[in-house]
Design an enzyme around this catalytic site. Structure first.
Site, PDB file in Angstrom:
ATOM      1  N   HIS A 295       6.187  -5.503   6.900  1.00 53.06           N
ATOM      2  CA  HIS A 295       6.133  -4.381   5.971  1.00 53.06           C
ATOM      3  C   HIS A 295       4.764  -4.097   5.373  1.00 53.06           C
ATOM      4  CE1 HIS A 295       7.666  -1.543   3.088  1.00 53.06           C
ATOM      5  NE2 HIS A 295       7.344  -2.289   2.055  1.00 53.06           N
TER       6      HIS A 295
ATOM      7  N   PHE B 159      13.520  -3.512 -10.217  1.00 54.33           N
ATOM      8  CA  PHE B 159      12.973  -3.816  -8.901  1.00 54.33           C
ATOM      9  C   PHE B 159      12.697  -5.302  -8.824  1.00 54.33           C
ATOM     10  CE2 PHE B 159      11.149  -1.688  -5.191  1.00 54.33           C
ATOM     11  CZ  PHE B 159      11.793  -0.461  -5.261  1.00 54.33           C
TER      12      PHE B 159
ATOM     13  N   GLY C  41      -3.765   9.218   2.652  1.00 49.41           N
ATOM     14  CA  GLY C  41      -2.556   8.760   1.974  1.00 49.41           C
ATOM     15  C   GLY C  41      -2.808   8.780   0.473  1.00 49.41           C
ATOM     16  N   GLY C  42      -1.952   8.088  -0.264  1.00 50.19           N
ATOM     17  CA  GLY C  42      -2.095   8.084  -1.719  1.00 50.19           C
ATOM     18  C   GLY C  42      -3.466   7.639  -2.178  1.00 50.19           C
ATOM     19  N   ALA C  43      -3.979   6.581  -1.587  1.00 50.73           N
ATOM     20  CA  ALA C  43      -5.265   6.040  -2.043  1.00 50.73           C
ATOM     21  C   ALA C  43      -6.404   7.006  -1.729  1.00 50.73           C
ATOM     22  CB  ALA C  43      -5.522   4.678  -1.386  1.00 50.73           C
ATOM     23  N   GLY C  44      -6.431   7.527  -0.510  1.00 49.94           N
ATOM     24  CA  GLY C  44      -7.519   8.408  -0.106  1.00 49.94           C
ATOM     25  C   GLY C  44      -7.524   9.698  -0.912  1.00 49.94           C
TER      26      GLY C  44
ATOM     27  N   ARG D 235       3.300  -9.281  -2.348  1.00 47.23           N
ATOM     28  CA  ARG D 235       3.288  -8.126  -3.244  1.00 47.23           C
ATOM     29  C   ARG D 235       4.666  -7.886  -3.843  1.00 47.23           C
ATOM     30  NH1 ARG D 235       4.748  -2.784  -2.714  1.00 47.23           N
ATOM     31  NH2 ARG D 235       4.850  -2.723  -0.442  1.00 47.23           N
TER      32      ARG D 235
ATOM     33  N   ARG E  20      10.358 -10.539  -2.539  1.00 44.42           N
ATOM     34  CA  ARG E  20      10.694 -10.310  -1.133  1.00 44.42           C
ATOM     35  C   ARG E  20      10.503 -11.507  -0.227  1.00 44.42           C
ATOM     36  NH1 ARG E  20       7.815  -4.369  -0.936  1.00 44.42           N
ATOM     37  NH2 ARG E  20       9.419  -3.374  -2.195  1.00 44.42           N
TER      38      ARG E  20
ATOM     39  N   HIS F  16       9.625  -7.624   4.578  1.00 47.53           N
ATOM     40  CA  HIS F  16      10.580  -7.087   3.604  1.00 47.53           C
ATOM     41  C   HIS F  16      11.984  -7.478   4.051  1.00 47.53           C
ATOM     42  CE1 HIS F  16      12.846  -4.286   1.174  1.00 47.53           C
ATOM     43  NE2 HIS F  16      11.754  -3.836   0.584  1.00 47.53           N
TER      44      HIS F  16
ATOM     45  N   SER G  89       2.429  -1.409  -4.700  1.00 50.17           N
ATOM     46  CA  SER G  89       1.452  -0.804  -3.801  1.00 50.17           C
ATOM     47  C   SER G  89       1.096   0.581  -4.304  1.00 50.17           C
ATOM     48  CB  SER G  89       1.987  -0.715  -2.376  1.00 50.17           C
ATOM     49  OG  SER G  89       1.084   0.054  -1.609  1.00 50.17           O
ATOM     50  N   LEU G  90       2.114   1.349  -4.670  1.00 49.12           N
ATOM     51  CA  LEU G  90       1.842   2.702  -5.161  1.00 49.12           C
ATOM     52  C   LEU G  90       0.955   2.644  -6.410  1.00 49.12           C
ATOM     53  CD1 LEU G  90       5.348   4.349  -4.524  1.00 49.12           C
ATOM     54  CD2 LEU G  90       3.266   4.599  -3.167  1.00 49.12           C
TER      55      LEU G  90
ATOM     56  N   GLY H 249      -8.955   8.658   5.448  1.00 48.14           N
ATOM     57  CA  GLY H 249      -7.547   8.387   5.155  1.00 48.14           C
ATOM     58  C   GLY H 249      -7.069   9.308   4.053  1.00 48.14           C
TER      59      GLY H 249
ATOM     60  N   GLU I  88      14.233  -1.652  -1.750  1.00 48.01           N
ATOM     61  CA  GLU I  88      14.715  -2.554  -2.771  1.00 48.01           C
ATOM     62  C   GLU I  88      15.411  -1.797  -3.901  1.00 48.01           C
ATOM     63  OE1 GLU I  88      11.754  -5.741  -3.007  1.00 48.01           O
ATOM     64  OE2 GLU I  88      11.824  -5.315  -5.144  1.00 48.01           O
TER      65      GLU I  88
ATOM     66  N   GLN J  91       3.567  -9.231   4.374  1.00 42.80           N
ATOM     67  CA  GLN J  91       4.897  -9.295   3.781  1.00 42.80           C
ATOM     68  C   GLN J  91       5.997  -8.857   4.741  1.00 42.80           C
ATOM     69  OE1 GLN J  91       6.210  -6.426   0.485  1.00 42.80           O
ATOM     70  NE2 GLN J  91       6.183  -8.422  -0.512  1.00 42.80           N
TER      71      GLN J  91
ATOM     72  N   LEU K 221      13.038   0.826   6.822  1.00 41.20           N
ATOM     73  CA  LEU K 221      13.237   0.183   5.538  1.00 41.20           C
ATOM     74  C   LEU K 221      14.402   0.774   4.744  1.00 41.20           C
ATOM     75  CD1 LEU K 221      11.567  -2.034   4.016  1.00 41.20           C
ATOM     76  CD2 LEU K 221      10.976  -0.185   2.459  1.00 41.20           C
TER      77      LEU K 221
END
Ligand SMILES: Cc1cc2nc3c(=O)[nH]c(=O)nc-3n(C[C@H](O)[C@H](O)[C@H](O)COP(=O)(O)OP(=O)(O)OC[C@H]3O[C@@H](n4cnc5c(N)ncnc54)[C@H](O)[C@@H]3O)c2cc1C
Ligand code: SF4
Ligand code: SF4
Ligand code: FES
Lengths: 591, 235
Positions: free
Chosen positions: A364, A117, A15-18, A406, A283, A239, A411-412, A13, A252, A237, A249
Site C-alpha cells: 500500500h 481511524f 497529486g496532492g503534494a505537487g 504510517r 495496519r 494494508h 499521508s494526506l 507530479g 480503514e 506498508q 483497497l
C-alpha cells in the site's frame, strides 16, 4: 528536435503534494507542473478514508496526542520534530482546504465531520478518537479536485502527460529535469532554479497492491542513478484490507465505522491480539495478525483470506459488546462508505450490507523514499548536507513522519503540510537564486539515450514477463514476513531479472504515445527500487513497524534505532543516521 | 475463458485510417476489460496504446466505447460485457483520436475550464471552517463525485453534433459549485451556461446519465441548472 523551457520553479507530479506545492510556489515565482498523468488522474484521488487533524470538533483532542499516536504508530522511528510540525500544522492545513472549497462532510452544527481511524487515540483513555476529517469515502478525490480547481483559478502552468526521465543533478545542485512528451515522443529540457519531486509511491513492484499502474518510482530511481541516496526503503506498508486477490483497497474507514475482522471460525480475532484498540490497531499489526490466523489454519475455508464484516447487525452486535452506544443501519453505511461498498459489489460480486467481504493484506504505502529536511529540501547524505535547488514532498519523500509504519489518514496530512512547506521554501530560494548555466544538448541527449537504448534493444525478453516475475517474487519474499535467507534469494533473483531486462525487446519502435516503451522504462525503475528495498530489508536485522523479520522478531533499539540510507552507485551501499527524538521516548508498542 | 477483443486500431505513424484487429486471450470471467486489454498488450501486441492508471474506476483514465457503450475498461467485467465470447472496443466518440484508444482530451478540459470550476468566495475567510449544514452539503453531493472521465460528454448526441457544446461533464462541474452554499459566483456561471453552446443544447436524451460510471444523475443535474436559469432561483 528537443525543446527547452525555463521556469523558476518546476514541480514534478500533480497529486496532492505537487499541487499544494505549486499553489504556494506560483504565488511568487514562475512555476510549472509536469505530470505523466492528467492531474486529476493522480493516485491521491483514490484516497478514501480521511485526513487527520486534531480539530476536536466532536470530542476532546490535541495535536500533541496526534503526534504521540503517529510516533507510536511508526514504532518510534519517526523524526519527532517533523511529526510535531505535521500534527500542529495539520489543523491549519485542513481549514485551508475547507476555505478552498473542499466539501467535507459536516456535523449537525455545520463543522467538519470527523471519524475514528486505526491508531488514533485519546491519550488519556487510550480509546479511539474521532480525528479523521472526511468527505464520504472519497476524501482524496475531493482533495485532488479542490487543489486542481485552485490551480486553475490561479492560472498555474501545466505540462500534462509529460514523463520526467532524468533529474539534472550535478555537483550537489539541481538545475531542472528532462521529460518526454508522451503524445509526440519529443524530449523537453526544463531548466529551473528549484525543482520539487512529488511523484507518489512505487507499489507496483508487488503483485497484490492498492497502487495504480503508474506508481513505478521513476524519480527515486532517477535520483539513485544520479548518485543520491534513498531512506528507509525497507519500510513498506501492507494494508490489511485489500480485496482478495485484486488488492483494491477497502478503507480503514470501514473499521472506523465499526467493521470487524472475522476468521474462518467466525471469531473477531483482533480482540484476542489487541484488547484495547482491537480492529482499530495500526495496519502493520492487523496485517500480521491476519497472516497469523491464516498460518494457524483459521483462514476462511482454510484459504489465505479472512473476512472484513460490516453488515449492520454485526457492527451493532460488537458496538454493544464494546459498550459503544452508537448503532448503524444499511442507509447510514451507504452514505458513509458508498465507494468501497460499490468496489465489493463490482469486483467481488459481494454485497457488504448482507455478506462478509473476503480480504487479504495489500502492498500500500512507501514509508521510505527521498530523504528530506522538514522544509522538503533533499538530503545528499546522512550528515544533513542538502542538494541545492532540489526538493521532495508527499509519498515519494521520507521526512520521516511515518517512521516504520504510517497511521491511516497521515499521508494526506503529510501531502498538504509538507507540500506547502516545500512550495514556500522553493519559492523563497528561487527568488534569490539565479539560473545556473546548463548544457541543454547533453541533457537532452542523455534523456533520449535512455529511451533509445530500450527502443532499439534487440533482445528476446518480454518486459511484461519480467514484471510479472518481479511482482510474484516481491509478494513472496519481500512482503509482510521476511527472513534473511529469503531476502538473499530475492536479491539474487532481482539481479537475474535485471540482467534479463538488459536483453529485452519491445514491439513499438515509434515515438507517438509509445506506452510499450514507457512501461519498459518504468520496469527498469521498479527493478532498481526492488533491489534497494530487499537490500535495506536484509540490512535491518530487527522487526519494527512494517518490517518484520522472522529471524529477528523483536525491535532492537540498541542497534537499529536509526534510519537506513542506501546508495546504488555501481554497487549498493548502506549508511545510517540517528532518529531525532524530542519528547516521546521509545517504549514498547501495546494497544 | 477465451475471449476475443475486437479493437479499433490507429497508429498515426503508420496508418492512414483506423482499422479493426481481433485478438483472442485467456482471461477469468471476473477480470476487468482492462485486464484483457493488458493481456493483449503484454503477451500479443505491445503497440496497443491506451490510458489507464488506478484500475478501479476512480482516476477516470480509461473511458472507452465497449460494445457500443461508454464505460471505464477497469469497471467493466469480462463476464458482463462479452457477447458470444466477443468484446468490441473503440475510442470514445467526438474527440480526435490520437492513437488506438487514446483521444485528445484538450477540448474536453477546455470546456471544463470555461465554467469556472473552482469555489469563489470573496469574504475574508473565518479563522476556522466556514459552516455548512449537512442539508446544504447534501444539496450538491452527487456532482462532487465526478472524475472527469468524459464518458458522459462523449456519449451525448448534441456534443457529437457540435463540439463547441460545453457538454454534460462541464455542466455537472458547474452544478457542483452553483449549488454549494459557500460559493458566490453562481450568477457568472449561469451566464456562461445560458450562452448558445451552454445548457440549452441539451435535448434531455439521458445518454449521459446512463454512461456515468460514478452513477451521477447527470441529466437531473442539468435539469436543475436549466431550472435555475429559467426561474432565477437557486434551490
Ligand atoms: C486506495 C488508497 C487509499 C488511500 N487512502 C488514504 C487515506 O484515506 N488517507 C491518507 O492519508 N492516505 C491514504 N492513502 C495514501 C495516499 O493517498 C497517498 O500516499 C498520496 O495520495 C500520495 O500523494 P502524492 O501527491 O505523493 O502522489 P500521487 O497522488 O500518487 O501523485 C503522483 C504524481 O506524480 C506524477 N508522476 C509520477 N511519475 C512521474 C514522472 N516520471 N514524470 C512526471 N510525473 C510523474 C503522476 O502523474 C502524479 O501526478 C491511500 C492510498 C491508496 C492507494
Ligand atoms: S441529456 Fe443532454 S447532455 Fe445528456 S446526453 Fe442527452 S443531450 Fe447530452
Ligand atoms: S459526470 Fe460522470 S461520466 Fe461525466 S465526466 Fe463526470 S464521472 Fe465521468
Ligand atoms: S484506470 Fe482509473 S478509472 Fe479506469
Amino acid at each position: 528536435m528537443p525543446q527547452y523551457h525555463q521556469f523558476d520553479a518546476i514541480v514534478v507530479g500533480a497529486g496532492g503534494a505537487g499541487l499544494m506545492a505549486a499553489l504556494h510556489a506560483s504565488r511568487s515565482v514562475k512555476t510549472a507542473v509536469i505530470s505523466k498523468l492528467y492531474p486529476t488522474r493522480s493516485h491521491t484521488g483514490t484516497a478514501q478514508g480521511g485526513i487527520s487533524a486534531a480539530l476536536g470538533n466532536l470530542e476532546e483532542d490535541h495535536w500533541e496526542w496526534h503526534a504521540y499516536d503517529t510516533i507510536k504508530g511508526g514504532d518510534f522511528l519517526c523524526d519527532q520534530d517533523a511529526v510535531e510540525i505535521m500534527c500542529r500544522e495539520a489543523i491549519d492545513a485542513v481549514i485551508e482546504l475547507e476555505h478552498m472549497g473542499l466539501p467535507f462532510d459536516r456535523t449537525p452544527d455545520g463543522r467538519i465531520a470527523q471519524r475514528r481511524f486505526g491508531g488514533h487515540t485519546n491519550n488519556i483513555t487510550k480509546k479511539p478518537v474521532m480525528r479523521a476529517c472526511h468527505a464520504a469515502d472519497r476524501t482524496g478525490h475531493m482533495i485532488l479536485q479542490t487543489l486542481y480547481q485552485q490551480c486553475i483559478k490561479q492560472n498555474v502552468t501545466f505540462f500534462d502527460e509529460f514523463q520526467v526521465v532524468d533529474v539534472l543533478v550535478e555537483n550537489g545542485v539541481c538545475n531542472g529535469v528532462v521529460a518526454v512528451e508522451l503524445a509526440t515522443g519529443e524530449i523537453h529540457v526544463f531548466h529551473s532554479k528549484a525543482t520539487l519531486i512529488a511523484t507518489g509511491g512505487f507499489g507496483k513492484m508487488w503483485k497484490v497492491t492498492s497502487n495504480a499502474h503508474s506508481l513505478t518510482g521513476d524519480l527515486p530511481a532517477a535520483l539513485l542513478r544520479r548518485g543520491l541516496p534513498l531512506e528507509d526503503m525497507e519500510f513498506f506498508q501492507f494494508h490489511p484490507t485489500g480485496i482478495y486477490k485484486l488488492g483494491i483497497l477497502l478503507s480503514e474507514a470501514a473499521r472506523g465505522e465499526g467493521a470487524v475482522f472475522i476468521n474462518g471460525k467466525g471469531e473477531r480475532f483482533m480482540a484476542r491480539y489487541m484488547p484495547t484498540l482491537k480492529d482499530l490497531a495500526p495496519r502493520d499489526i492487523c496485517s500480521r495478525c491476519i497472516y497469523q490466523e491464516i498460518r494457524e489454519g483459521r483462514g476462511v475455508d482454510g484459504k489465505d483470506y479472512v473476512y472484513l464484516d460490516f453488515r449492520p447487525e454485526v457492527i451493532n452486535r460488537y458496538f454493544e459488546e464494546d459498550g459503544n452506544p452508537k448503532r448503524v443501519d444499511a442507509h447510514y453505511l451507504e452514505q458513509k462508505l458508498p465507494d468501497i461498498i460499490e468496489f465489493a459489489r463490482v469486483y467481488l460480486g459481494v454485497d457488504p450490507i448482507t455478506q462478509p467481504v473476503p480480504i487479504q493484506p495489500t502492498a500500500h504505502y512507501a514509508m521510505g523514499g527521498i530523504p528530506t529536511t522538514n522544509d522538503a529540501e533533499v538530503l545528499a547524505d546522512e550528515t544533513g548536507r542538502i542538494v541545492e535547488g532540489l526538493y521532495a514532498a508527499g509519498e515519494v519523500a521520507c521526512v520521516s513522519v511515518h517512521g516504520a509504519n504510517r497511521l491511516g489518514t497521515n499521508s494526506l496530512v503529510d501531502l498538504v503540510v509538507f507540500g506547502k512547506r516545500g512550495g514556500v521554501r522553493m519559492a523563497e530560494y528561487a527568488k534569490q537564486a539565479s539560473f545556473r548555466p546548463i548544457n541543454y544538448d547533453t541533457a537532452a541527449k542523455e534523456g533520449a539515450a535512455q529511451l533509445d537504448r530500450i527502443r532499439n534493444n534487440n533482445g528476446t525478453e518480454r518486459p511484461s514477463a519480467i514484471r510479472k516475475e518481479l511482482q510474484a517474487l516481491m509478494d513472496d519474499k519481500v512482503g509482510v514476513y521476511r527472513t534473511g535467507a529469503g531476502l538473499e534469494e530475492a536479491l539474487d533473483h532481482i539481479r537475474d531479472l535485471q540482467a534479463r531486462f538488459r536483453r529485452i525487446r519491445i514491439d513499438d519502435k515509434g515515438y507517438k504515445w509509445n506506452t510499450d516503451l514507457m512501461e519498459a522504462w518504468e520496469l527498469g525503475n521498479l527493478l532498481d527500487l526492488a533491489e534497494v528495498t530487499a537490500y535495506s530489508a536484509l540490512w535491518r536485522q530487527e522487526s519494527r513497524g512494517g518490517h518484520y523479520r522472522e529471524d529477528y522478531p523483536y525491535r532492537d533499539d540498541t542497534n537499529f534505532l536509526k534510519h537506513s540510507m542506501v546508495w546504488k552507485d555501481g554497487k549498493l551501499e548502506i549508511r545510517s543516521k540517528p532518529v531525532r527524538i524530542t519528547r516521546y521516548p521509545p517504549e514498547e508498542r501495546k494497544y | 475463458m477465451k475471449v476475443t477483443l475486437k479493437i479499433k486500431r490507429f497508429n498515426p505513424e503508420v496508418d492512414k485510417k483506423p482499422h479493426w484487429e481481433s485478438y483472442t486471450v485467456d482471461v477469468e470471467p471476473t477480470d476487468r476489460v482492462l485486464d484483457a486489454l493488458h493481456e493483449v498488450k503484454w503477451s500479443i501486441d505491445g503497440t496497443l496504446a491506451l490510458r489507464r492508471s488506478c484500475a478501479h474506476g476512480i482516476c477516470g483514465s480509461d473511458a472507452m466505447r465497449i460494445n457500443g457503450r461508454n464505460m471505464l475498461a477497469c469497471k467493466a467485467l469480462v463476464k458482463d460485457v462479452a457477447k458470444d465470447g466477443v468484446i468490441t472496443v473503440e475510442p470514445i466518440l467526438g474527440l480526435p483520436v490520437v492513437k488506438d484508444l487514446i483521444v485528445d482530451m484538450a477540448p474536453f478540459f477546455a470546456h471544463y475550464r470555461a465554467i469556472m470550476p473552482y469555489l469563489v468566495n470573496n469574504d475574508p475567510p473565518p479563522e476556522r471552517e466556514r459552516l455548512q449544514s449537512p442539508e446544504d452539503r447534501a444539496r450538491y453531493d452527487d456532482t462532487t463525485k465526478c472524475i472527469l472521465c468524459a464518458c458522459c460528454t462523449t456519449s451525448c448526441p448534441s456534443f457529437w453534433a457540435r463540439g463547441e457544446y460545453v457538454g454534460p461533464a462541464a455542466i455537472v462541474q458547474a452544478h457542483r459549485f452553483i449549488f454549494d452554499s459557500r460559493d458566490q459566483a453562481a450568477e457568472e456561471r449561469l451566464r456562461i451556461l445560458s450562452e448558445p453552446d451552454g445548457v440549452w443544447r441539451c435535448r434531455t436524451v439521458f445518454n449521459c446519465t446512463e454512461a456515468c460510471p460514478r452513477g451521477i444523475q447527470v441529466t437531473k443535474a442539468i435539469g436543475e441548472v436549466k431550472e435555475a436559469l429559467r426561474t432565477g432561483v437557486i434551490r
